[in-house]
Design a protein around this motif. Structure first.
Motif, PDB file in Angstrom:
ATOM      1  N   ILE A   1       0.855  -1.183   0.000  1.00  0.00           N
ATOM      2  CA  ILE A   1       0.000   0.000   0.000  1.00  0.00           C
ATOM      3  C   ILE A   1       0.889   1.230   0.000  1.00  0.00           C
ATOM      4  O   ILE A   1       2.053   1.172   0.429  1.00  0.00           O
ATOM      5  N   ASP A   2       0.354   2.345  -0.518  1.00  0.00           N
ATOM      6  CA  ASP A   2       1.102   3.595  -0.487  1.00  0.00           C
ATOM      7  C   ASP A   2       0.164   4.743  -0.167  1.00  0.00           C
ATOM      8  O   ASP A   2      -1.048   4.558   0.001  1.00  0.00           O
ATOM      9  N   ASN A   3       0.714   5.924  -0.068  1.00  0.00           N
ATOM     10  CA  ASN A   3      -0.083   7.080   0.343  1.00  0.00           C
ATOM     11  C   ASN A   3      -1.172   7.409  -0.671  1.00  0.00           C
ATOM     12  O   ASN A   3      -2.269   7.856  -0.298  1.00  0.00           O
ATOM     13  N   GLN A   4      -0.903   7.192  -1.956  1.00  0.00           N
ATOM     14  CA  GLN A   4      -1.921   7.476  -2.967  1.00  0.00           C
ATOM     15  C   GLN A   4      -3.106   6.538  -2.832  1.00  0.00           C
ATOM     16  O   GLN A   4      -4.267   6.970  -2.925  1.00  0.00           O
TER      17      GLN A   4
ATOM     18  N   ASN B   1      -2.682  13.008   1.363  1.00  0.00           N
ATOM     19  CA  ASN B   1      -1.947  14.053   0.651  1.00  0.00           C
ATOM     20  C   ASN B   1      -0.627  14.340   1.354  1.00  0.00           C
ATOM     21  O   ASN B   1      -0.359  15.449   1.807  1.00  0.00           O
ATOM     22  N   SER B   2       0.203  13.316   1.444  1.00  0.00           N
ATOM     23  CA  SER B   2       1.496  13.470   2.104  1.00  0.00           C
ATOM     24  C   SER B   2       2.471  14.210   1.203  1.00  0.00           C
ATOM     25  O   SER B   2       2.570  13.925   0.008  1.00  0.00           O
ATOM     26  N   LYS B   3       3.221  15.160   1.783  1.00  0.00           N
ATOM     27  CA  LYS B   3       4.225  15.877   1.003  1.00  0.00           C
ATOM     28  C   LYS B   3       5.314  14.926   0.509  1.00  0.00           C
ATOM     29  O   LYS B   3       5.919  15.151  -0.542  1.00  0.00           O
TER      30      LYS B   3
ATOM     31  N   ALA C   1      -1.670  14.270   9.110  1.00  0.00           N
ATOM     32  CA  ALA C   1      -0.254  14.624   9.057  1.00  0.00           C
ATOM     33  C   ALA C   1       0.333  14.576  10.471  1.00  0.00           C
ATOM     34  O   ALA C   1      -0.343  14.957  11.431  1.00  0.00           O
ATOM     35  N   PRO C   2       1.551  14.035  10.619  1.00  0.00           N
ATOM     36  CA  PRO C   2       2.542  13.706   9.568  1.00  0.00           C
ATOM     37  C   PRO C   2       2.465  12.273   9.047  1.00  0.00           C
ATOM     38  O   PRO C   2       3.445  11.762   8.518  1.00  0.00           O
ATOM     39  N   TYR C   3       1.318  11.555   9.234  1.00  0.00           N
ATOM     40  CA  TYR C   3       1.091  10.239   8.647  1.00  0.00           C
ATOM     41  C   TYR C   3       2.085   9.180   9.148  1.00  0.00           C
ATOM     42  O   TYR C   3       2.669   8.416   8.370  1.00  0.00           O
ATOM     43  N   THR C   4       2.270   9.125  10.451  1.00  0.00           N
ATOM     44  CA  THR C   4       3.213   8.171  11.045  1.00  0.00           C
ATOM     45  C   THR C   4       2.813   6.729  10.728  1.00  0.00           C
ATOM     46  O   THR C   4       1.643   6.360  10.799  1.00  0.00           O
ATOM     47  N   ILE C   5       3.815   5.934  10.369  1.00  0.00           N
ATOM     48  CA  ILE C   5       3.626   4.514  10.043  1.00  0.00           C
ATOM     49  C   ILE C   5       4.118   3.688  11.219  1.00  0.00           C
ATOM     50  O   ILE C   5       5.242   3.877  11.691  1.00  0.00           O
TER      51      ILE C   5
ATOM     52  N   PRO D   1       6.925   9.733   7.425  1.00  0.00           N
ATOM     53  CA  PRO D   1       7.378  10.069   6.072  1.00  0.00           C
ATOM     54  C   PRO D   1       8.277  11.303   6.056  1.00  0.00           C
ATOM     55  O   PRO D   1       8.001  12.312   6.707  1.00  0.00           O
ATOM     56  N   GLY D   2       9.395  11.186   5.322  1.00  0.00           N
ATOM     57  CA  GLY D   2      10.297  12.307   5.142  1.00  0.00           C
ATOM     58  C   GLY D   2      11.345  12.471   6.213  1.00  0.00           C
ATOM     59  O   GLY D   2      12.250  13.294   6.067  1.00  0.00           O
ATOM     60  N   GLU D   3      11.257  11.697   7.298  1.00  0.00           N
ATOM     61  CA  GLU D   3      12.215  11.852   8.388  1.00  0.00           C
ATOM     62  C   GLU D   3      13.355  10.839   8.269  1.00  0.00           C
ATOM     63  O   GLU D   3      13.190   9.767   7.694  1.00  0.00           O
ATOM     64  N   ASN D   4      14.489  11.179   8.874  1.00  0.00           N
ATOM     65  CA  ASN D   4      15.669  10.315   8.809  1.00  0.00           C
ATOM     66  C   ASN D   4      15.882   9.567  10.117  1.00  0.00           C
ATOM     67  O   ASN D   4      17.004   9.213  10.459  1.00  0.00           O
TER      68      ASN D   4
END
Length: 408
Positions: free
Chosen positions: A39-42, A47-49, A175-179, A205-208
């Motif tokens: 699965i993915d955000n789409q 609407n994840s950046k 947001a921030p859509y934590t998995i 998403p987007g974090e290191n």
């Protein structure tokens, strides 16, 4: 002083996930199992950046036959979890290249059915050892040996060779859509242990960075012992000649007499070195007012590394494992927060490092890993360790905590 909060501990205070999409991929209790799922955000309509995806698949061939992996791509990092092997972390990639992990002689992700933990006098665990993060425990951990009651305790316990009975994926719809990927490890033996560990891996998403939040519960009617070491392992590209490790600790001592010769150089690393036997060191961490402590490993240029945050109320000791053998043999170092050092359990009881858990009681363990991918990130992480140390240096104690020459 810059220490990030343990974000998972806050996120998982409640077992409920408000406004989240939940997917059950495996549940032994209901005989539920999905071999392949993605699965993915789409697909979720989020609407994840930063685009993200989660995929579960089953491996085939050789000793990896039947192993399940879950690959989480948060747009910044790609993390591979192994539900079949104790929900361990196989490796972490960035821009398609491995950044956290190591090259073990064990190339396949080995199914536990091919591992005899008691082979080689209790060293069978090594037949599958190739992960970036391994849970060593929870019934026992440490080097193999016969316990005071005559039972052989194999190397580092059973958790990492225990398939997860439950796999759930939760994705926040805000947001921030934590998995979050949940698992369940059961160590249940008639007349022995009745321990269950709920594991959770979280990434945004987007974090290191990513976090682990584990909850160990004693489901028995009797008090029991437990131990855990979070065996976190790093090789190339971070580990190299001139790489350096920092830890907020008051004291360091060698594990055994062999490690004494490397005590003065504990912070620095050799390149791949033939006939280099492993050196292990015991550290006593120090922490801030909330119990948060840090360890950092970076490469020679100090522009690539990893930061580990853990809580000393939960994990009071730290083991440093330096195994700078040849590349073919396994060039790796381990930074290992735990309840215990790597000695056999019977040697740790006198040290007060074999805690107990009451009937129905739960113990929590939180860790956060951050990929440091720039000079400024490394500099800030090292500064955070030094801030905890203040004006103090790590005291070097030359005497091992256990005299293994007289222990047997």
């Amino acid at each position: 002083m810059r220490i990030k909060p343990l974000i998972t501990a806050l996120a998982l205070l409640s077992p409920c996930y408000a406004q989240s999409a939940e997917f059950t991929l495996t549940d032994a209790a209901s005989n539920t199992y999905l071999e392949h799922w993605k699965i993915d955000n789409q697909q979720l309509g989020l609407n994840s950046k930063t685009p993200f995806s989660i995929e579960k698949m089953r491996l085939h061939g050789g000793k990896q036959e039947g192993v399940d992996v879950i690959i989480i791509n948060n747009g910044e990092l790609e993390v591979t979890l192994i539900p079949t092997r104790g929900m361990g972390i196989f490796n972490v990639k960035k821009d398609g290249k491995r950044i956290l992990g190591w090259n073990s002689p064990v190339k396949e992700i080995v199914n536990p059915v091919y591992i005899d933990l008691e082979s080689r006098n209790g060293l069978g665990w090594l037949d599958g050892f190739n992960e970036m993060m391994v849970r060593c425990g929870y019934e026992w951990t440490g080097h193999p040996g016969v316990d005071d009651n005559g039972q052989l305790l194999s190397l580092h316990g059973r958790a990492q060779n225990t398939p997860s009975s439950l796999i759930k994926v939760n994705i926040s719809e805000q947001a921030p859509y934590t998995i979050t990927v949940e698992g369940q490890l059961s160590e249940k033996t008639f007349k022995k242990a009745n321990l269950v560990t709920q594991t959770a891996f979280s990434i945004t998403p987007g974090e290191n960075r990513f976090s682990i939040h584990d909850v160990l519960t004693n489901q028995a009617d009797y008090k029991d012992e437990y131990q855990i070491i979070y065996h976190s392992n790093y090789g190339q590209p971070i580990l190299e000649q001139g790489a350096k490790v920092y830890a907020a600790a008051s004291e360091i001592s060698p594990f055994n007499d062999y490690a004494k010769q490397g005590l003065a150089y504990w912070q620095t690393y050799l390149g791949p070195t033939k006939n280099y036997d492993e050196m292990v060191f015991n550290l006593k961490p120090i922490a801030d007012a909330n119990g948060n402590s840090l360890a950092v490993l970076h490469n020679k240029a100090a522009n690539l590394g990893v930061e580990m945050q853990f809580n000393t109320h939960q994990l009071p000791v730290l083991t440093l494992w330096k195994n700078t053998d040849t590349l073919q043999q396994g060039y790796v170092t381990g930074i290992e927060p735990g309840t215990s050092y790597a000695y056999n359990t019977k040697f740790q009881r006198p040290l007060g490092l074999v805690p107990t858990i009451n009937p129905g009681e739960s113990k929590h363990f939180d860790l956060t890993y951050t990929v440091l991918d720039s000079k400024s990130a490394v500099t800030n992480a090292v500064k955070a360790v030094n801030d905890l140390l203040g004006n103090n240096s790590v005291k070097q104690v030359s005497t091992p905590l256990v005299d293994l020459t007289k222990a047997e």
